[in-house]
Structures are given as C-alpha cells and as structure tokens.
Design an enzyme around this catalytic site. Structure first.
Site, PDB file in Angstrom:
ATOM      1  N   GLU A 106      76.949  50.797  58.020  1.00 53.51           N
ATOM      2  CA  GLU A 106      78.048  51.277  58.875  1.00 53.51           C
ATOM      3  C   GLU A 106      78.132  50.548  60.216  1.00 53.51           C
ATOM      4  O   GLU A 106      79.178  50.514  60.855  1.00 53.51           O
ATOM      5  CB  GLU A 106      77.999  52.818  59.042  1.00 53.51           C
ATOM      6  CG  GLU A 106      76.732  53.399  59.632  1.00 53.51           C
ATOM      7  CD  GLU A 106      75.634  53.628  58.586  1.00 53.51           C
ATOM      8  OE1 GLU A 106      74.797  54.470  58.847  1.00 53.51           O
ATOM      9  OE2 GLU A 106      75.605  52.968  57.537  1.00 53.51           O
ATOM     10  N   CYS A 119      74.850  43.089  29.557  1.00 50.52           N
ATOM     11  CA  CYS A 119      75.731  42.462  28.573  1.00 50.52           C
ATOM     12  C   CYS A 119      75.360  43.021  27.192  1.00 50.52           C
ATOM     13  O   CYS A 119      74.245  42.823  26.727  1.00 50.52           O
ATOM     14  CB  CYS A 119      75.508  40.949  28.654  1.00 50.52           C
ATOM     15  SG  CYS A 119      76.409  40.033  27.421  1.00 50.52           S
ATOM     16  N   CYS A 126      79.290  38.287  13.672  1.00 49.05           N
ATOM     17  CA  CYS A 126      80.710  38.333  14.037  1.00 49.05           C
ATOM     18  C   CYS A 126      81.548  37.691  12.934  1.00 49.05           C
ATOM     19  O   CYS A 126      81.108  36.724  12.313  1.00 49.05           O
ATOM     20  CB  CYS A 126      80.923  37.586  15.355  1.00 49.05           C
ATOM     21  SG  CYS A 126      82.609  37.713  15.973  1.00 49.05           S
ATOM     22  N   CYS A 130      84.016  31.515  15.650  1.00 50.64           N
ATOM     23  CA  CYS A 130      84.393  30.453  16.599  1.00 50.64           C
ATOM     24  C   CYS A 130      83.479  29.230  16.414  1.00 50.64           C
ATOM     25  O   CYS A 130      82.265  29.368  16.198  1.00 50.64           O
ATOM     26  CB  CYS A 130      84.297  30.962  18.029  1.00 50.64           C
ATOM     27  SG  CYS A 130      85.420  32.336  18.315  1.00 50.64           S
ATOM     28  N   CYS A 133      80.276  28.876  18.732  1.00 50.52           N
ATOM     29  CA  CYS A 133      79.459  30.057  19.021  1.00 50.52           C
ATOM     30  C   CYS A 133      78.285  30.196  18.071  1.00 50.52           C
ATOM     31  O   CYS A 133      78.428  30.071  16.857  1.00 50.52           O
ATOM     32  CB  CYS A 133      80.329  31.305  18.954  1.00 50.52           C
ATOM     33  SG  CYS A 133      79.392  32.831  19.124  1.00 50.52           S
ATOM     34  N   CYS A 350      75.272  33.625  23.589  1.00 52.71           N
ATOM     35  CA  CYS A 350      75.050  34.756  22.696  1.00 52.71           C
ATOM     36  C   CYS A 350      74.530  34.310  21.330  1.00 52.71           C
ATOM     37  O   CYS A 350      74.941  33.312  20.774  1.00 52.71           O
ATOM     38  CB  CYS A 350      76.307  35.602  22.576  1.00 52.71           C
ATOM     39  SG  CYS A 350      77.727  34.746  21.915  1.00 52.71           S
TER      40      CYS A 350
HETATM   41  N1  SAH Z   1      83.536  38.142  20.936  1.00 53.39           N
HETATM   42  C1  SAH Z   1      83.889  38.303  22.272  1.00 53.39           C
HETATM   43  C2  SAH Z   1      82.740  38.685  23.162  1.00 53.39           C
HETATM   44  C3  SAH Z   1      81.433  38.043  22.875  1.00 53.39           C
HETATM   45  S1  SAH Z   1      81.336  36.301  23.164  1.00 53.39           S
HETATM   46  C4  SAH Z   1      84.574  37.053  22.800  1.00 53.39           C
HETATM   47  O1  SAH Z   1      84.553  36.039  22.122  1.00 53.39           O
HETATM   48  O2  SAH Z   1      85.146  37.149  23.867  1.00 53.39           O
HETATM   49  C5  SAH Z   1      81.180  36.306  24.906  1.00 53.39           C
HETATM   50  C6  SAH Z   1      81.435  34.989  25.572  1.00 53.39           C
HETATM   51  O3  SAH Z   1      80.398  34.053  25.254  1.00 53.39           O
HETATM   52  C7  SAH Z   1      82.761  34.374  25.130  1.00 53.39           C
HETATM   53  O4  SAH Z   1      83.596  34.099  26.222  1.00 53.39           O
HETATM   54  C8  SAH Z   1      82.295  33.130  24.429  1.00 53.39           C
HETATM   55  O5  SAH Z   1      83.232  32.149  24.551  1.00 53.39           O
HETATM   56  C9  SAH Z   1      80.979  32.781  25.128  1.00 53.39           C
HETATM   57  N2  SAH Z   1      80.180  31.830  24.349  1.00 53.39           N
HETATM   58  C10 SAH Z   1      79.949  31.816  23.022  1.00 53.39           C
HETATM   59  N3  SAH Z   1      79.219  30.738  22.668  1.00 53.39           N
HETATM   60  C11 SAH Z   1      78.968  30.049  23.811  1.00 53.39           C
HETATM   61  C12 SAH Z   1      78.256  28.835  24.110  1.00 53.39           C
HETATM   62  N4  SAH Z   1      77.649  28.122  23.169  1.00 53.39           N
HETATM   63  N5  SAH Z   1      78.216  28.441  25.404  1.00 53.39           N
HETATM   64  C13 SAH Z   1      78.799  29.169  26.377  1.00 53.39           C
HETATM   65  N6  SAH Z   1      79.484  30.307  26.157  1.00 53.39           N
HETATM   66  C14 SAH Z   1      79.568  30.743  24.889  1.00 53.39           C
HETATM   67 FE1  SF4 Z   2      82.614  36.175  17.715  1.00 54.85          FE
HETATM   68 FE2  SF4 Z   2      81.239  34.326  19.056  1.00 54.85          FE
HETATM   69 FE3  SF4 Z   2      83.860  34.044  18.696  1.00 54.85          FE
HETATM   70 FE4  SF4 Z   2      82.979  35.941  20.376  1.00 54.85          FE
HETATM   71  S1  SF4 Z   2      82.730  33.748  20.636  1.00 54.85           S
HETATM   72  S2  SF4 Z   2      84.569  36.143  18.792  1.00 54.85           S
HETATM   73  S3  SF4 Z   2      81.067  36.544  19.313  1.00 54.85           S
HETATM   74  S4  SF4 Z   2      82.315  34.071  17.058  1.00 54.85           S
END
Ligand code: SAH
Ligand code: SF4
Length: 370
Positions: A106, A119, A126, A130, A133, A350
């Site tokens: 304050e 997280c 999944c 992607c 990923c 992840c």
């Molecule tokens: N499935 C959701 C949430 C989980 S992934 C989504 O795709 O949004 C969470 C974040 O981790 C996403 O923004 C994704 O792009 C990122 N992520 C996944 N693989 C990654 C990598 N090899 N390097 C950096 N970020 C990554």
């Molecule tokens: Fe699934 Fe990975 Fe794509 Fe997120 S970034 S939607 S966890 S495959």
C-alpha cells in the site's frame, strides 16, 4: 457385485452440489471438500469431523488417491514436470511453473511474490495429430475424467506445500486437446472454481485449443468466464493444414469467426499461440499477415519457439527472428510476447517426459486396446 470388488469412484469427480446429493446431511459435502481441497487429505479415515459410518462408507466406495506421481523432474528455473500414472496404467504429464512477479504494497514498496501456474493434461495422447507435437506421436489412448484433471492440481499443490489460498493459474496446455474432451474439461473447470474447494475462478483458467470451431462456439455458450487461447501457428491455410491437420475441417476464417463471437471479459484478451518454426513462419511477411488477420479482435500473441525433439522434421528459429517478429507486432499495437521456455532443460514440450520414460521402461504403460 459386493462393495469390495466394485471399482471405487473418484471423489474428485463431484461438484459440490453433486457430492451433496450422495451424502447426508448436505453440509457434509462442504466438510469433505475442505478436507480434500484445503487440507489435501487423500484418505477418508482422517476426516475427523465426519461420522465413523460415513468415513467407512466412503472408504469402501470412493478413492481420494487415483493418480500416482511416478516421476518428477525439476528444472533450473524452478518449474517442475510431473509424470502421473492412472489406475489403469496410463501415463501423462503436468507442469508446475513458478514465476516471480513484482507487486507493490500500500505504500508503493516493491514486493516480490510467487505466482504459480499449473499446466494440466486433458487427455492421454491426442487425436489431432499436429506435425510438430510430441504428444501426437503416441496416438490417442483415452480422455481423462474430470476427477483426474482436478486431482493433478491437488497432488501438485500438496507435493509443493502450496498454501490453499495462494493464487494459482491453470492452463490446459499439457497433453491432449481440451475441447475434444469437452464434458470432463468443463466439469473440471467448475470443480476447480468451487468456492468451498480450490476456488480457482474460471477467469484464471485458460483453455488452449487447436481450433475445433463448433466446440469453441459451445464453450462460448456456456459462458463460464474461462479464458481462451488459440493455437494458430500459421497465417495461411496451406501451412496451417500441414501443421494441424484439423485445419482442413475448420480453417483459419472459421476459427476466427468463432473467436469473434466468444464472450471475453473486457479486461482480458484472447491469446493466439504462434509456434514459430525456422524458415516456415518466422518472417515479417507472416507478422504483417497476422496483424491483418487479428484486426478487430481483442488479441494478444504469444510466440513459442519450436522445441525440437527426436525425429522432428522442423528446426528451432533464432531468438533474433522471434524478437523482430514480436517487435513488429507490438510497434503496431498488437500485444505480443515471446514465451519463456520454462523448463526447456527438463524436456518441456508436451509429451516429452512421458516419451522419455516410455523409451526407458515400456512397462509403465499398458495401452488400452478398447
Ligand atoms: N491441444 C491444445 C493444448 C495442448 S498443446 C493445443 O494444441 O492448443 C499446448 C501448446 O504446446 C500448443 O500451443 C502447442 O502448439 C505447443 N507445442 C506442442 N509441441 C510443441 C513443441 N515441440 N515445441 C513447442 N511448443 C509445442
Ligand atoms: Fe494435440 Fe499436440 Fe496438436 Fe495440441 S499440439 S492439438 S496436444 S497434437
């Protein structure tokens, strides 16, 4: 089937109201909530203000310990990555991220305080697949139950002795696509925000989605007050479809239409995650296009530098490229930050801890054949 051979129910699956429907009198539900979410108890026997008969009944029918921590890696920056095992032998990860932030008292004196972000995973594996990923590589096993999502928070708070009322933010950015497990994730948001429990308001919970447009609409209609993060990663449909196959079903324009209709707290912005990959989407040409795409949306951009993993076809961009990209946007009024690669030294992207353990010891996981 008698009680002892029945599968026990996960006690973390209940909203306060639901729990009030199975115990009587109703106020017992508040007492149980306090033991679980304030005292972090994982057995019913020690819930000393409950009648003995109720404690016994709960012990027979329910479990307050459904996940095992089988590995925890601490990063130099203070973040910790947990590997959990479920009752049916699957493994998944969560990360506790610790940030120091300056606050003023304050009298204007600067105080340093801790800020915690957890997280969470929403699925084991999944389906979205992607290209960049690590989680995607293992395929899809099953959805997590609401209780399994909630228990990640309870166990991490307990393991780190985080005081019950300490501020904690939640991001659904671990394994899985949260909107592909809609019912359990929205239920978990409600349970986590219960005032008599963990009391993490929906405003402090962020769902990150790869862009399932109809589910964004459905989430908006619930008006939970939850924050939205969109994994955009590309400014044109050709590249986005290559990175996120689901873009073929719901393209950039469709996703952005749903974002425009999504109820956003006036003090908040929708976050757009931009996974930056060397020579694919890291130039100012893309920054310019992004600026145009997000025009009219209360947005902020979070650039994430691709975290390479074994066998990945992509490369990490340079910090300079990321900085130039972020500066370009910020100078034109679009808030843009570069995500600190918290815990990079502990296999932060992840799915990577799980894969590491799985490679070392396959017996950790018994794949669901159903
Ligand atoms: N499935 C959701 C949430 C989980 S992934 C989504 O795709 O949004 C969470 C974040 O981790 C996403 O923004 C994704 O792009 C990122 N992520 C996944 N693989 C990654 C990598 N090899 N390097 C950096 N970020 C990554
Ligand atoms: Fe699934 Fe990975 Fe794509 Fe997120 S970034 S939607 S966890 S495959």
């Amino acid at each position: 089937m008698n009680k002892s051979t029945m599968k026990k129910q996960n006690i973390f699956n209940y909203t306060l109201e639901e729990l009030g429907g199975i115990v009587s009198p109703k106020f017992r539900a508040q007492q149980i909530y306090k033991w679980l979410y304030i005292e972090y108890k994982d057995d019913f026997e020690s819930m000393s203000n409950l009648p003995k008969a109720l404690r016994e009944e709960l012990t027979q029918t329910h479990s307050a310990h459904n996940l095992e921590i089988i590995k925890c890696e601490q990063s130099r920056d203070g973040s910790k990555k947990y590997l959990f095992r479920t009752h049916d032998g699957h493994t998944f990860e969560s990360v506790l991220i610790q940030m120091r932030e300056k606050q003023r008292d304050e009298n204007g004196k600067i105080l340093s305080s801790e800020k915690w972000t957890i997280c969470l995973s929403s699925q084991i594996g999944c389906k979205v697949g992607c290209a960049f990923c690590f989680t995607a590589k293992g395929g899809f096993c099953r959805n997590l139950e609401a209780g399994e999502i909630v228990e990640q928070v309870v166990q991490i708070k307990r393991d780190n002795a985080i005081a019950p009322h300490k501020r904690v933010n939640i991001v659904y950015m671990g394994m899985g696509e949260p909107l592909d497990n809609f019912e359990s994730v929205t239920k978990a948001i409600r349970i986590l925000s219960e005032r008599d429990g963990l009391s993490i308001s929906a405003r402090r919970q962020t769902i990150s989605t790869s862009g399932i447009a109809p589910k964004i609409k459905k989430l908006g209609m619930l008006d939970l007050g939850v924050q939205l993060a969109i994994s955009l990663h590309a400014v044109d449909d050709t590249l986005r479809s290559r990175l996120i196959p689901m873009n073929k079903a719901y393209n950039i324009a469709q996703v952005l239409d749903e974002v425009r209709a999504f109820p956003v707290d006036m003090r908040k912005r929708v976050m757009f995650e931009y996974l930056m990959i060397k020579d694919l989407n890291d130039s100012l040409k893309e920054a310019k296009k992004l600026l145009a795409l997000l025009n009219g949306i209360r947005a902020k951009v979070n650039v994430i530098l691709f975290n390479p993993h074994e066998g990945s076809e992509f490369l990490r961009p340079s910090e300079e490229r990321a900085r130039a990209f972020a500066d370009f946007l910020t100078q034109r009024g679009l808030l843009c930050t570069i995500r600190e690669s918290k815990g990079l030294d502990i296999s932060a992207a992840c799915g990577q801890l799980r894969e590491k353990v799985r490679a070392q010891n396959v017996s950790y996981e018994t794949k669901d054949k159903e």
